[in-house]
Design a protein around this motif. Sequence first.
Motif, short mmCIF file in Angstrom:
data_model
loop_
_atom_site.label_atom_id
_atom_site.label_comp_id
_atom_site.label_asym_id
_atom_site.label_seq_id
_atom_site.Cartn_x
_atom_site.Cartn_y
_atom_site.Cartn_z
N VAL A 233 0.88 -1.00 0.32
CA VAL A 233 0.12 0.23 0.07
C VAL A 233 0.74 0.99 0.26
N GLY A 234 2.19 0.97 0.27
CA GLY A 234 2.66 2.03 -0.01
C GLY A 234 4.09 2.20 1.24
N VAL A 235 4.83 3.42 0.42
CA VAL A 235 6.61 3.43 0.68
C VAL A 235 6.83 3.62 1.67
N ILE A 236 7.85 3.57 2.20
CA ILE A 236 8.20 4.64 3.67
C ILE A 236 9.18 6.07 2.99
N SER A 237 8.49 6.72 3.07
CA SER A 237 9.27 8.13 2.63
C SER A 237 9.66 9.22 3.74
N GLY A 238 8.85 9.32 4.47
CA GLY A 238 9.45 11.14 5.16
C GLY A 238 8.70 10.78 7.00
N GLY A 239 9.51 11.35 7.43
CA GLY A 239 8.91 12.27 8.78
C GLY A 239 9.78 13.38 9.85
N GLY A 240 9.87 13.58 10.65
CA GLY A 240 10.95 14.42 11.65
C GLY A 240 11.76 13.74 12.42
#
Length: 267
Positions: A233-240
């Motif tokens: 469902v998704g590809v890990i991308s980002g955050g803080g």
Amino acid sequence: MGKARRRGRGALAGAVLAGAALVLQGAPPAAAVVGGDRADIGKYPWTVALTSQDVKEPECAGTLVAPRKVLTASHCVSPATVDRVRVVGGREDLRGTRKGTVRKVSKLWIHPRADTEGNGATYAHDLAVLTLDAPMPYRTLPLATPAQQKLYEEGAPNRVLGWGSTTGREDDTTVPPLQTALIPNRGDEQCVTAYGTRRYRKSFTMCVGYPAGGVSACSGDSGGPVVVKGRLVGVISGGGSCTSRRYPGVAVKTASYYALLQSRIAG
């Protein structure tokens, strides 16, 4: 290896896109991705590592979506350095064993609208497809389709996997065995609040995290799979950060790019 959003080992969360951790409803589990558990590569054979040439330092993760195709994050690779990337499959412990399969990358496609650097940085379109120099002998994972929107419902448990930091420290150089965790879909509003509508775009991205924080993909996990009911469902991308409850993690929705990605996977 191309510049990742956190320097060093890839990264779920990126300094460029200031904001958070991949964080099910309620309190997170107590175990160690951050707050996860050791994963059996036999259960998740489509999970691969993107490493340096010596195959010791994982920079990012990826998903085997066809025998010669890996889907990862665009910020994990670049045309200038992709010849030095090695893709490792079937190896749970990258430092403790030489089992599995190692492949070079023969071709790289980066989403033409990917923009992960500078003031215009956004999580949307953070996608790349690697063509390997030979097939991998492992089971592949199908993409979520546009018709499967229930997989993106708020509260849905998302399985994330990677070889990233288990401590939450950006300077952590330890390479753990493959880790996994179940992390809930947080809904869009927390990520809109955290990152704004320019960086976080509802049509293309998904927000994942526990309300209490503490369970997260972290440095080294970028590009890795987010899985619900046997679909990517998704590809890990980002955050803080890797532990903050205020800044959930962000992944790119594969269903939003289904036709485009399928054409690249088949090509």
